[in-house]
Write a protein that holds these residues in place. Structure first.
Motif, PDB file in Angstrom:
ATOM      1  N   ALA A   1       0.825  -1.208   0.000  1.00  0.00           N
ATOM      2  CA  ALA A   1       0.000   0.000   0.000  1.00  0.00           C
ATOM      3  C   ALA A   1       0.856   1.253   0.000  1.00  0.00           C
ATOM      4  N   LEU A   2       1.935   1.258   0.797  1.00  0.00           N
ATOM      5  CA  LEU A   2       2.827   2.415   0.850  1.00  0.00           C
ATOM      6  C   LEU A   2       3.493   2.656  -0.496  1.00  0.00           C
TER       7      LEU A   2
ATOM      8  N   LYS B   1      10.025  -0.731  -2.968  1.00  0.00           N
ATOM      9  CA  LYS B   1      10.273  -1.792  -3.953  1.00  0.00           C
ATOM     10  C   LYS B   1      11.473  -2.630  -3.537  1.00  0.00           C
ATOM     11  N   ARG B   2      12.516  -1.936  -3.072  1.00  0.00           N
ATOM     12  CA  ARG B   2      13.729  -2.646  -2.655  1.00  0.00           C
ATOM     13  C   ARG B   2      13.442  -3.568  -1.482  1.00  0.00           C
ATOM     14  N   ILE B   3      12.682  -3.070  -0.504  1.00  0.00           N
ATOM     15  CA  ILE B   3      12.358  -3.892   0.664  1.00  0.00           C
ATOM     16  C   ILE B   3      11.515  -5.096   0.248  1.00  0.00           C
ATOM     17  N   LEU B   4      10.524  -4.875  -0.612  1.00  0.00           N
ATOM     18  CA  LEU B   4       9.680  -5.993  -1.056  1.00  0.00           C
ATOM     19  C   LEU B   4      10.503  -7.030  -1.807  1.00  0.00           C
ATOM     20  N   HIS B   5      11.442  -6.554  -2.621  1.00  0.00           N
ATOM     21  CA  HIS B   5      12.318  -7.492  -3.336  1.00  0.00           C
ATOM     22  C   HIS B   5      13.199  -8.249  -2.348  1.00  0.00           C
ATOM     23  N   GLN B   6      13.724  -7.541  -1.347  1.00  0.00           N
ATOM     24  CA  GLN B   6      14.579  -8.189  -0.346  1.00  0.00           C
ATOM     25  C   GLN B   6      13.777  -9.206   0.466  1.00  0.00           C
ATOM     26  N   ILE B   7      12.526  -8.884   0.763  1.00  0.00           N
ATOM     27  CA  ILE B   7      11.663  -9.833   1.474  1.00  0.00           C
ATOM     28  C   ILE B   7      11.506 -11.108   0.660  1.00  0.00           C
ATOM     29  N   SER B   8      11.180 -10.960  -0.623  1.00  0.00           N
ATOM     30  CA  SER B   8      10.987 -12.136  -1.481  1.00  0.00           C
ATOM     31  C   SER B   8      12.253 -12.975  -1.551  1.00  0.00           C
ATOM     32  N   SER B   9      13.392 -12.304  -1.704  1.00  0.00           N
ATOM     33  CA  SER B   9      14.666 -13.018  -1.793  1.00  0.00           C
ATOM     34  C   SER B   9      14.983 -13.742  -0.492  1.00  0.00           C
ATOM     35  N   THR B  10      14.751 -13.061   0.632  1.00  0.00           N
ATOM     36  CA  THR B  10      15.036 -13.661   1.941  1.00  0.00           C
ATOM     37  C   THR B  10      14.136 -14.855   2.200  1.00  0.00           C
ATOM     38  N   VAL B  11      12.853 -14.690   1.913  1.00  0.00           N
ATOM     39  CA  VAL B  11      11.898 -15.784   2.154  1.00  0.00           C
ATOM     40  C   VAL B  11      12.222 -16.980   1.268  1.00  0.00           C
TER      41      VAL B  11
ATOM     42  N   LYS C   1       2.278   1.870  -3.371  1.00  0.00           N
ATOM     43  CA  LYS C   1       1.240   2.329  -4.301  1.00  0.00           C
ATOM     44  C   LYS C   1       0.866   3.784  -4.050  1.00  0.00           C
ATOM     45  N   LEU C   2       0.837   4.184  -2.767  1.00  0.00           N
ATOM     46  CA  LEU C   2       0.400   5.530  -2.415  1.00  0.00           C
ATOM     47  C   LEU C   2       1.472   6.585  -2.636  1.00  0.00           C
ATOM     48  N   THR C   3       2.733   6.133  -2.705  1.00  0.00           N
ATOM     49  CA  THR C   3       3.832   7.094  -2.859  1.00  0.00           C
ATOM     50  C   THR C   3       3.760   7.739  -4.242  1.00  0.00           C
ATOM     51  N   GLY C   4       3.726   9.070  -4.287  1.00  0.00           N
ATOM     52  CA  GLY C   4       3.575   9.790  -5.546  1.00  0.00           C
ATOM     53  C   GLY C   4       4.888  10.006  -6.274  1.00  0.00           C
ATOM     54  N   LYS C   5       4.792  10.705  -7.424  1.00  0.00           N
ATOM     55  CA  LYS C   5       5.978  10.939  -8.248  1.00  0.00           C
ATOM     56  C   LYS C   5       7.023  11.778  -7.517  1.00  0.00           C
ATOM     57  N   LYS C   6       6.570  12.706  -6.669  1.00  0.00           N
ATOM     58  CA  LYS C   6       7.510  13.552  -5.942  1.00  0.00           C
ATOM     59  C   LYS C   6       8.276  12.766  -4.894  1.00  0.00           C
ATOM     60  N   GLU C   7       7.774  11.578  -4.572  1.00  0.00           N
ATOM     61  CA  GLU C   7       8.422  10.758  -3.535  1.00  0.00           C
ATOM     62  C   GLU C   7       8.956   9.463  -4.150  1.00  0.00           C
ATOM     63  N   GLU C   8       9.496   9.591  -5.362  1.00  0.00           N
ATOM     64  CA  GLU C   8       9.969   8.409  -6.077  1.00  0.00           C
ATOM     65  C   GLU C   8      11.048   7.677  -5.288  1.00  0.00           C
TER      66      GLU C   8
ATOM     67  N   HIS D   1      11.181   7.244  -2.090  1.00  0.00           N
ATOM     68  CA  HIS D   1      10.525   6.367  -1.123  1.00  0.00           C
ATOM     69  C   HIS D   1       9.914   5.160  -1.818  1.00  0.00           C
ATOM     70  N   LYS D   2       9.331   5.404  -2.993  1.00  0.00           N
ATOM     71  CA  LYS D   2       8.726   4.290  -3.724  1.00  0.00           C
ATOM     72  C   LYS D   2       9.779   3.245  -4.069  1.00  0.00           C
ATOM     73  N   SER D   3      10.941   3.691  -4.531  1.00  0.00           N
ATOM     74  CA  SER D   3      12.005   2.740  -4.860  1.00  0.00           C
ATOM     75  C   SER D   3      12.484   2.024  -3.608  1.00  0.00           C
ATOM     76  N   GLY D   4      12.425   2.720  -2.451  1.00  0.00           N
ATOM     77  CA  GLY D   4      12.797   2.076  -1.189  1.00  0.00           C
ATOM     78  C   GLY D   4      11.851   0.950  -0.839  1.00  0.00           C
TER      79      GLY D   4
END
Length: 670
Positions: A67-68, A84-94, A70-77, A79-82
């Motif tokens: 949700a975070l 994405k990075r965490i979600l990718h790291q979660i998938s890799s770790t799991v 998705k809600l992060t706008g263009k001005k907060e790119e 944070h959005k990439s952050g």
């Protein structure tokens, strides 16, 4: 709110990510199953706990991150990439952890069972010796619950949360191929089928029994393959502060919709062909979910139900130590002397007796209790019902928003209310997480009070395997402030004149808890600056809140020795030169779940010890009512310090709980 200077901190202070830190905790749970010192059935339980924890993680935390992002706008790119990075790291770790899980299961569990003449049939055809019995079980038991759904572009099918399914590929005599979904009814019936032939026990997953008899479900078709999968859905429940209905009514409606949340994880059999995977993702609308390849079996939390019962394969039993005292009344004893109960080492019967005596004591007039998670068949709740029927004024503050316990709390709210208990629910924006109770007595013109303050829920079920600490006390200062807490909870709002709530003993979130802890840390910093001994010991479930973490960094940089025992999330990073080199962090994973929160401040040798319900997380500090309380009784304080010393000094963390049990057993014998 007082200001606390953290200017000595470097411009960039590093923190562990809370979700990655939690995954590292869950990996430690997983690795207990590989520990040579853990009995076989306990290893299986740890695998089950790991799997259950991970399911909840994908129901609670991953949806929040999605949700975070998705809600992060263009001005907060950034944070959005952050995110994405965490979600990718979660998938890799799991994914890596799932590989470890498989290695442990195949390399430790299956051979261990085989050495006990138990064959858990895993990822291979059903043995001939049990095929006839398994077939009969399929037609007489399993088939009752089996449902099929054909898949095509027009299919409108909703997979239920965390339920198990097969994607089945069929073909007819003309070579036309069809796809069907078949459920695996692991919630409607036991996941395992067990039978004994001669001296050997065979255990089968019902998944395999279904797979082997799909030709009976799809008569006239050729079965090309069956591939298991499951989908995990968002469990979040949001509340409206201005909702016209009461919180209970709002809660019941939202619970009914919980299992229809968005898909957060799609876990599939690694043998599933890529084209079938694409079909499922498209038809079941799973493009936003984390797509994770797994093995042939999912929901391995069900391993806790494996039908094997041998004392030699479990931990040696530690009978709960009873509390004994002179006299006939526990309540009379508490008026004279504080009591501390350490569960599950010591018997929870003392807590049950506290409420039972309050229900019948002729001088007890009022009973106040907070409830966060109650047992399904709570004897405490029944004691409160008895108290109300015996003419006592009973008030229970029930937290309906305790995740996954909402329905049980609603049920008990109704039952208590029907018995004449006054029920108060929290407001949507605030959770009541404090673990407290108060009994008021009247003797002539005098009113006295006894209190219960705990680190864990008033729940006799979890008390069997959660390490917690329960204080029974008549301390006048604490009782005065406990009455203030219950007055606040009854009003569900702060008074206009907050001086009426002047806490000098208790630390209460929403009032003085954060600043109280900051002041205690500041005192250690000041002592260190004077060259005096300075030390802080803190035991928590989770450490996340950055103001308090920064203050610990500041204390470490000032020379304060800091020892942390953190079971789960730990966002503080120890060992950073000039910042946290005086901080050590220890984690204890053993037969009991470490749950107590303990805070020790050196205070130039006159040590102050606090216990309580509050972890140092944003939610606990800012969005909950929490109560932490001091230990004034010198005998109890000495005992608490000894317990925490054992946990800090025992190098083999698996020996720490045993040493604590031995210490408390020796105390009982004395």
């Amino acid at each position: 709110m007082s200001q606390h200077n953290t200017s000595i901190l470097p411009a960039t202070v590093h923190y562990n990510d809370r979700d990655i830190s939690w995954l590292s905790f869950n990996e430690r749970v997983l690795l207990e199953a590989a520990d040579k010192g853990v009995p076989l059935l306990e290893k299986i339980k740890f695998l089950s706990i790991y799997s259950s924890n991970l399911d909840e993680f994908y129901r609670v935390r991953v949806p929040a991150l999605m949700a975070l992002k998705k809600l992060t706008g263009k001005k907060e790119e950034r944070h959005k990439s952050g995110y994405k990075r965490i979600l990718h790291q979660i998938s890799s770790t799991v994914f890596k952890q799932q590989q470890i899980f498989g290695d442990i299961f195949k390399g430790e569990i299956l051979p261990g069972l085989a050495s006990e003449n138990i064959e858990l049939v895993y990822d291979r055809p059903i043995p001939d010796e049990v095929s006839a019995e398994a077939e009969n079980y399929f037609f007489t038991r399993i088939l009752t619950y089996v449902k099929c759904m054909g898949l095509n572009e027009d299919t409108d099918f909703f997979t239920e949360n965390n339920k198990l399914y097969f994607l089945v590929s069929l073909s007819d005599d003309n070579g036309h191929e069809y796809l069907h979904i078949v459920n695996i009814p692991s919630e409607e019936m036991p996941r395992f089928f067990s039978t004994k032939i001669d001296a050997k026990q065979y255990i089968l997953f019902i998944d395999d029994i279904i797979k082997e008899h799909l030709d009976a479900v799809f008569m006239g078709y050729t079965i090309n393959g069956a591939y298991s999968f499951k989908i995990t859905r968002d469990a979040a429940i949001e509340f409206d502060d201005d909702y016209e209905e009461g919180l209970a009514a709002q809660m019941e409606k939202k619970i009914a919709k919980r299992d229809f949340g968005i898909a957060t994880r799609f876990l599939y059999d690694d043998k599933m062909p890529a084209e079938y995977l694409d079909v499922l993702i498209g038809i079941l609308k799973l493009k936003g979910a984390n797509v994770i390849m797994g093995g042939s079996y999912h929901n391995l939390k069900d391993l806790a139900e494996i039908p094997v019962h041998k004392d030699s394969l479990e931990y040696k039993k530690w009978p709960a130590i009873p509390f004994t005292f002179q006299g006939k009344s526990l309540l009379d004893h508490v008026q004279q002397q504080d009591i501390m109960i350490h569960t599950p080492y010591e018997s929870y019967d003392t807590v049950l007796r506290f409420f039972n005596e309050a229900a019948i004591h002729p001088e007890a007039e009022e009973v106040y209790v907070t409830v966060y998670r109650m047992a399904q068949d709570s004897r405490i709740a029944n004691a409160l019902i008895s108290a109300a029927r015996n003419g006592k004024k009973v008030t229970v503050i029930v937290e309906l928003k305790a995740r996954f316990d909402e329905s049980n709390n609603i049920r008990w709210s109704k039952k208590l209310s029907d018995a004449g208990v006054t029920i108060i629910h929290s407001v949507p924006s605030l959770k009541i997480h404090a673990k407290i109770a108060l009994v008021k007595f009247r003797k002539g013109y005098n009113v006295k009070a006894l209190g219960l303050l705990a680190t864990g829920n008033l729940n006799e079920t979890t008390a069997r395997f959660y390490t917690d600490h329960i204080l029974l006390t008549a301390h006048e200062g604490i009782m005065t402030e406990l009455k203030q807490v219950f007055k606040f909870l009854s009003l569900m709002k702060k008074p206009d004149d907050e001086d009426k709530y002047d806490y000098k003993h208790l630390l209460v979130a929403q009032f003085n808890l954060r600043d109280g802890f900051l002041a205690l840390i500041d005192r250690e910093i000041a002592n260190a600056a004077k060259g005096l001994p300075a030390q802080i010991i803190i035991k928590l479930n989770n450490l996340e809140e950055k103001v308090l973490i920064d203050k610990l960094y500041e204390a470490s940089a000032a020379g304060v020795k800091i020892d942390l025992i953190v079971r789960g999330i730990c966002c503080l990073i120890p060992g950073i030169a000039g910042l946290s080199e005086n901080v050590t962090v220890k984690r204890i994973i053993d037969r009991y779940l470490e749950h107590g929160r303990i805070f020790v401040f050196h205070n130039i040798g006159i040590k102050e010890v606090y216990l309580g319900s509050a972890d140092w997380m944003n939610r606990n500090i800012y969005r909950r009512v929490e109560v932490c309380f001091p230990i004034y009784d010198e005998t109890i304080k000495s005992e608490m310090l000894k317990l925490i010393e054992i946990q800090l000094e025992t190098e083999d963390h698996k020996r720490a709980q045993q040493k604590i049990y031995e210490l408390l057993s020796d105390k009982k014998e004395v």
